[in-house]
Scaffold this active site. Structure first.
Site: not given
Ligand SMILES: Nc1ncnc2c1ncn2[C@@H]1O[C@H](COP(=O)(O)OP(=O)(O)OP(=O)(O)O)[C@@H](O)[C@H]1O
Ligand SMILES: C[C@H](N)[C@H](N)CCCCCC(=O)O
Ligand SMILES: [Mg+2]
Length: 225
Positions: A14-15, A18, A38, A42, A116-118, A176
């Site tokens: 979800v970002g 970002v 982090k 995974s 930052e959580g996962a 976001n």
């Molecule tokens: N505001 C934005 N504009 C364009 N792309 C975005 C935006 N926010 C996130 N993205 C894209 O969406 C994808 C997921 O974003 P991000 O990696 O920040 O998510 P996350 O919540 O950190 O995921 P995870 O749970 O894996 O850590 C990435 O490819 C990122 O570049």
């Molecule tokens: C692989 C992914 N991008 C994240 N790093 C881990 C997401 C865990 C999600 C667990 C769940 O709620 O199903």
């Molecule tokens: Mg992330």
């Protein structure tokens, strides 16, 4: 000693990264030593014989505190699955106390630390723990990243109510724009302000350069350590 915030999201992808990077740059712009962690990654890839993760690389680019990856990313796994399953497959036990100790060491080197959580708030961390348990062990105020797409109203309320039950303060939330075509965006934002009880710290625009952006100082002025 650092002010620690736990960054969670309404879901995975979800970002959070970002938003974490944009927050780091905003804190650095205010002259603060800004670090990120982090705890469990995974979905790593093998690079030059080592496990590499984009979140960790993005954090390192945005932070102005250089720290060893043993502290910033204690656990890393190949499969892009829930951390508790990836850890089980690797025969590794996720040690919450170790993660807290790493965060404390990073806290000694910084004025503000973003952890930052996962996935989302209740994403499993280890066999009998979730990201929420790490946030509670850190006693960290929570920053919630809401991925603005259809369905986020439910996820945001579920997340906020779960965070409230933990006893940790919701320090703020960020809208976001992961879906630039989200219908009725303004009305959804207004609904979230009602549900979460406050306007967002910031709205993050949809951009291919989002990970390299920076929030305005106004977005973090209330979060300063
Ligand atoms: N505001 C934005 N504009 C364009 N792309 C975005 C935006 N926010 C996130 N993205 C894209 O969406 C994808 C997921 O974003 P991000 O990696 O920040 O998510 P996350 O919540 O950190 O995921 P995870 O749970 O894996 O850590 C990435 O490819 C990122 O570049
Ligand atoms: C692989 C992914 N991008 C994240 N790093 C881990 C997401 C865990 C999600 C667990 C769940 O709620 O199903
Ligand atoms: Mg992330």
């Amino acid at each position: 000693m650092s002010r620690v915030y736990f960054v969670t999201g309404t879901d995975t992808d979800v970002g959070k990264t970002v938003a974490t990077c944009q927050l780091l740059r905003a804190f650095a712009d205010q002259g603060l030593r800004a670090a990120a962690m982090k705890p469990v990654a995974s979905g790593c890839v093998l690079r030059d014989g080592a496990l590499w993760h984009g979140d960790v690389a993005a954090h390192a680019q945005a932070a102005n505190v250089a720290a060893p990856s043993a502290l910033t990313n204690p656990y890393r796994f190949l499969p892009a699955i829930s951390p508790h399953l990836a850890a089980r497959e690797a025969g590794v036990g996720i040690d919450l106390d170790h993660l807290v100790a790493c965060a404390r060491q990073l806290g000694e080197m910084s004025d503000v630390l973003l952890v930052e959580g996962a996935g989302g708030w209740y994403a499993p961390l280890g066999e009998d723990s979730a990201m929420a348990d790490l946030a509670m062990a850190l006693g960290a105020p929570v920053l919630l990243v809401v991925g603005m797409r259809l369905g986020c109203l439910n996820h945001a309320r579920l997340s906020a109510e779960a965070i409230a039950r933990s006893g940790l303060p919701l320090a703020g939330w960020l809208a976001n724009r992961i879906d630039p075509a989200m219908a009725s965006y303004a009305d959804n934002l207004a609904t979230l302000e009602c549900v979460l009880g406050t306007p967002p710290l910031a709205e993050i625009a949809h951009s291919s350069a989002a990970e390299r952006g920076s929030l305005p100082a106004s977005a973090v002025i209330t979060l300063r350590p």
